[in-house]
Scaffold this motif. Structure first.
Motif, PDB file in Angstrom:
ATOM      1  N   SER A   5     -11.459   6.769   5.498  1.00 57.15           N
ATOM      2  CA  SER A   5     -11.208   8.304   5.678  1.00 57.15           C
ATOM      3  C   SER A   5      -9.753   8.742   5.707  1.00 57.15           C
ATOM      4  O   SER A   5      -9.495   9.748   6.319  1.00 57.15           O
ATOM      5  N   THR A   6      -8.812   7.962   5.175  1.00 52.81           N
ATOM      6  CA  THR A   6      -7.581   8.249   5.084  1.00 52.81           C
ATOM      7  C   THR A   6      -7.122   9.341   4.206  1.00 52.81           C
ATOM      8  O   THR A   6      -7.414   9.137   2.845  1.00 52.81           O
ATOM      9  N   ILE A  53      -2.405   7.999   2.261  1.00 52.45           N
ATOM     10  CA  ILE A  53      -2.286   7.277   1.123  1.00 52.45           C
ATOM     11  C   ILE A  53      -1.348   8.329   0.039  1.00 52.45           C
ATOM     12  O   ILE A  53      -1.917   9.180  -0.051  1.00 52.45           O
ATOM     13  N   PHE A  54      -0.422   7.665  -0.622  1.00 55.68           N
ATOM     14  CA  PHE A  54       0.595   8.329  -1.474  1.00 55.68           C
ATOM     15  C   PHE A  54       0.120   7.670  -2.810  1.00 55.68           C
ATOM     16  O   PHE A  54       0.125   6.550  -3.159  1.00 55.68           O
ATOM     17  N   VAL A  55       0.111   8.888  -3.684  1.00 52.96           N
ATOM     18  CA  VAL A  55      -0.201   8.323  -5.137  1.00 52.96           C
ATOM     19  C   VAL A  55       0.789   9.100  -6.046  1.00 52.96           C
ATOM     20  O   VAL A  55       1.155  10.348  -5.981  1.00 52.96           O
ATOM     21  N   ASN A  64     -11.343   6.428  -7.861  1.00 53.29           N
ATOM     22  CA  ASN A  64     -10.934   5.124  -7.511  1.00 53.29           C
ATOM     23  C   ASN A  64     -10.371   5.310  -6.078  1.00 53.29           C
ATOM     24  O   ASN A  64     -10.134   4.063  -5.530  1.00 53.29           O
ATOM     25  N   ILE A  65      -9.852   6.060  -5.280  1.00 52.87           N
ATOM     26  CA  ILE A  65      -9.207   6.137  -4.174  1.00 52.87           C
ATOM     27  C   ILE A  65     -10.040   5.441  -3.214  1.00 52.87           C
ATOM     28  O   ILE A  65      -9.335   4.693  -2.159  1.00 52.87           O
ATOM     29  N   ALA A  66     -11.250   5.637  -3.281  1.00 52.72           N
ATOM     30  CA  ALA A  66     -11.937   4.973  -2.060  1.00 52.72           C
ATOM     31  C   ALA A  66     -11.720   3.551  -1.971  1.00 52.72           C
ATOM     32  O   ALA A  66     -11.753   2.764  -0.913  1.00 52.72           O
ATOM     33  N   ASP A 120      -9.792   8.738   1.324  1.00 51.31           N
ATOM     34  CA  ASP A 120     -10.841   9.858   1.351  1.00 51.31           C
ATOM     35  C   ASP A 120     -10.681  10.901   0.050  1.00 51.31           C
ATOM     36  O   ASP A 120      -9.767  11.945   0.223  1.00 51.31           O
ATOM     37  N   ALA A 121     -11.572  10.833  -1.086  1.00 53.64           N
ATOM     38  CA  ALA A 121     -11.460  11.460  -2.079  1.00 53.64           C
ATOM     39  C   ALA A 121     -11.910  13.192  -1.631  1.00 53.64           C
ATOM     40  O   ALA A 121     -11.595  13.975  -2.529  1.00 53.64           O
TER      41      ALA A 121
END
Length: 533
Positions: A121-122, A154-156, A202-204, A209-210
């Motif tokens: 859930s981030t 979460i940082f991308v 892919n983030i899950a 949290d997409a």
């Protein structure tokens, strides 16, 4: 019977242990599975960091000037502990965000900073760097995402192709793309689209949290956020947007792929001029093959932010200057797309720095003020009421208002008109070690990221660090909830066009929420722009 029971019990215990071992192996700290295979990152007390994750095949050889292709699956576990190459470019010494990796054509890599306790859930924040579409990369120290992850986001980040690798048109490329049903010209934007799709898919795996994704970009990255808001290919893949010094009116309006427009050649003509410069003629597949055989240095052709605006030495310019209206990703100017509501319906944070980019081509004050048409006298009143300001200072103020300040407010106005929340700001904070009278273009980045220590080193002061912490918390809060808040700082209210309210990040780092102090300036710019439309 007793032996049989013991055997059964032993098998149960053994099975349980095997299941436990299998579970442990499948959940090795820092190891996840993404498109292409398993990767292993760097685990610290609070974070797990993954660097250099391939999100598309290397765009080299026959894949130069093609949409990004799927990654080739790998076997085993890929170590993702260092950045991949930044995209091919000519770096320059005065870059505000110097690269940390050697540029190369093989550069389509993503990076992820995740809280160790990310649970699915981030919220997610995706960064798109700037650099005039000719420089930049994900590896600079000021783009480190650790502070976001420490604060529960979460940082991308990722790389996208630059210069002539990222934006190029030629009749042979147009023919190839049409035959294959591919998009054309804006390869950098295709990379950005591929990266956002990669995040969605892919983030899950990283605990993200997409359905709670914010995109953020500065300068050319801010312009890229505008592009992604216009691109139907990623509609629904992000929920909020942060546009830092990204303009908002004339972007994408000055060139098209095949058609000349007033003041600019068609993108294909720039490509033909470039090919001719390298002894390549024709518009067929043979010409395209020859172009793809040119060296990477030949494709860069000496362009970077330091040389980008140099006049062409010939009457056949070879660089189109970036994005084109391609009819698929970019279909209109930013202004038109915002007005007609054809952009993504997302809440935005938008603003500029207090000493942002501003160009002035006029030679006198009289000429400058005359460019406001029927608002000449009003412009003189708001920019030079006593008539005693130096021409250079007045020209710069007008230039940055036309280029960055008023377009940022225009974005806030239009998104508000379409029923979205807009949070409007001006970043004016100046590090104590800097004697600049205002905040230059790109100086906001280390404050937004809370990477001021990497930027200023031993010169960092407590005042700088405190300002960075306050501003960073606003960004984190917006990414989490859509409402920017920061402990002990003023409430940041959504933009109201009637009030022209904004968060003013002052020189000392104090946050002030009030009516835009430059409202009168921006009002006259707006009036003149809309009169000329």
């Amino acid at each position: 019977m007793f032996r049989s029971s013991v055997q059964r019990y032993s098998l149960i215990v053994l099975g349980s242990l095997m299941g436990l071992f299998a579970c442990s192996a499948a959940n090795t700290p820092g190891e996840v599975e993404v498109t292409g295979g398993k990767i292993k990152g760097t685990v610290t007390e609070q974070l797990v960091t993954y660097k250099g994750i391939p999100f598309a095949a290397p765009p080299v050889g026959e894949l130069r000037w093609r949409p990004p292709q799927p990654v080739t699956p790998w076997t085993g576990v890929k170590e993702t502990t260092d950045y991949g190459n930044d995209c091919m470019q000519l770096p320059f010494p005065s870059d505000a965000a110097p690269l940390g990796k050697t540029p190369a054509e093989d550069c389509l890599y993503a990076n992820v900073w995740a809280p160790k306790d990310a649970d699915g859930s981030t919220p997610v924040l995706v960064w798109i760097y700037g650099g005039g579409f000719v420089n930049g990369g994900a590896s600079p120290a000021v783009y480190d995402g650790s502070e976001f992850a420490k604060n529960g986001v979460i940082f991308v980040s990722f790389n996208y192709r630059l210069g002539r690798f990222g934006f190029f048109a030629h009749p042979a490329l147009t023919a190839e793309a049409k035959a294959a049903g591919d998009m054309l010209a804006n390869y950098a934007y295709m990379d950005q689209i591929a990266a956002l799709k990669w995040v969605n898919e892919n983030i899950a795996a990283f605990g993200g949290d997409a359905n709670n994704v914010t995109i953020m970009g500065e300068s050319a990255g801010g312009g890229s956020v505008h592009a992604m808001m216009q691109a139907k290919q990623v509609r629904g893949l992000f929920n909020r947007a942060i546009i830092m010094s990204g303009g908002g009116r004339s972007l994408f309006g000055h060139r098209k792929v095949s058609e000349p427009v007033p003041g600019s050649l068609a993108g294909e003509q720039y490509g033909l001029n470039y090919a001719e410069k390298h002894g390549i003629t024709g518009k067929d597949a043979e010409a395209l093959a020859a172009l793809r055989e040119l060296s990477a240095q030949d494709i860069v052709d000496g362009f970077n932010l330091a040389t980008l605006f140099n006049p062409s030495p010939t009457d056949k310019p070879t660089w189109a200057g970036g994005p084109m209206q391609d009819g698929e990703i970019i279909t209109a100017t930013t202004e038109d797309a915002l007005r007609d509501g054809s952009v993504a319906k997302v809440d935005v944070m938008v603003g500029a720095t207090s000493m942002d980019i501003g160009f002035n081509s006029f030679k006198t004050k009289a000429g400058l003020f005359a460019s406001f048409g029927p608002y000449t006298d009003k412009a003189r009143q708001v920019y030079d009421p006593a008539g005693d300001l130096p021409f250079q200072a007045v020209g710069y103020s007008v230039g940055q208002d036309r280029t960055m300040q008023e377009p940022a407010r225009f974005v806030a106005e239009q998104m508000t008109a379409h029923g979205q929340k807009a949070f409007y700001y001006r970043f004016g904070t100046v590090a104590k070690s800097n004697d600049s009278p205002g905040a230059p273009h790109a100086s906001d980045i280390p404050f937004f990221f809370n990477t001021v220590a990497a930027k200023y080193g031993d010169a960092l002061t407590e005042q700088d660090a405190a300002a960075a912490e306050t501003i960073h918390q606003y960004i984190v809060s917006f990414a989490k909830t859509g409402q920017p808040e920061s402990d002990g700082a003023p409430a940041w209210q959504a933009f109201d066009p009637a009030q022209s309210n904004m968060l003013n990040m002052t020189r000392s780092g104090e946050m002030k929420h009030a009516t835009d102090p430059w409202k009168a300036r921006l009002d006259v710019v707006k009036a003149a722009v809309e009169h000329s439309n």
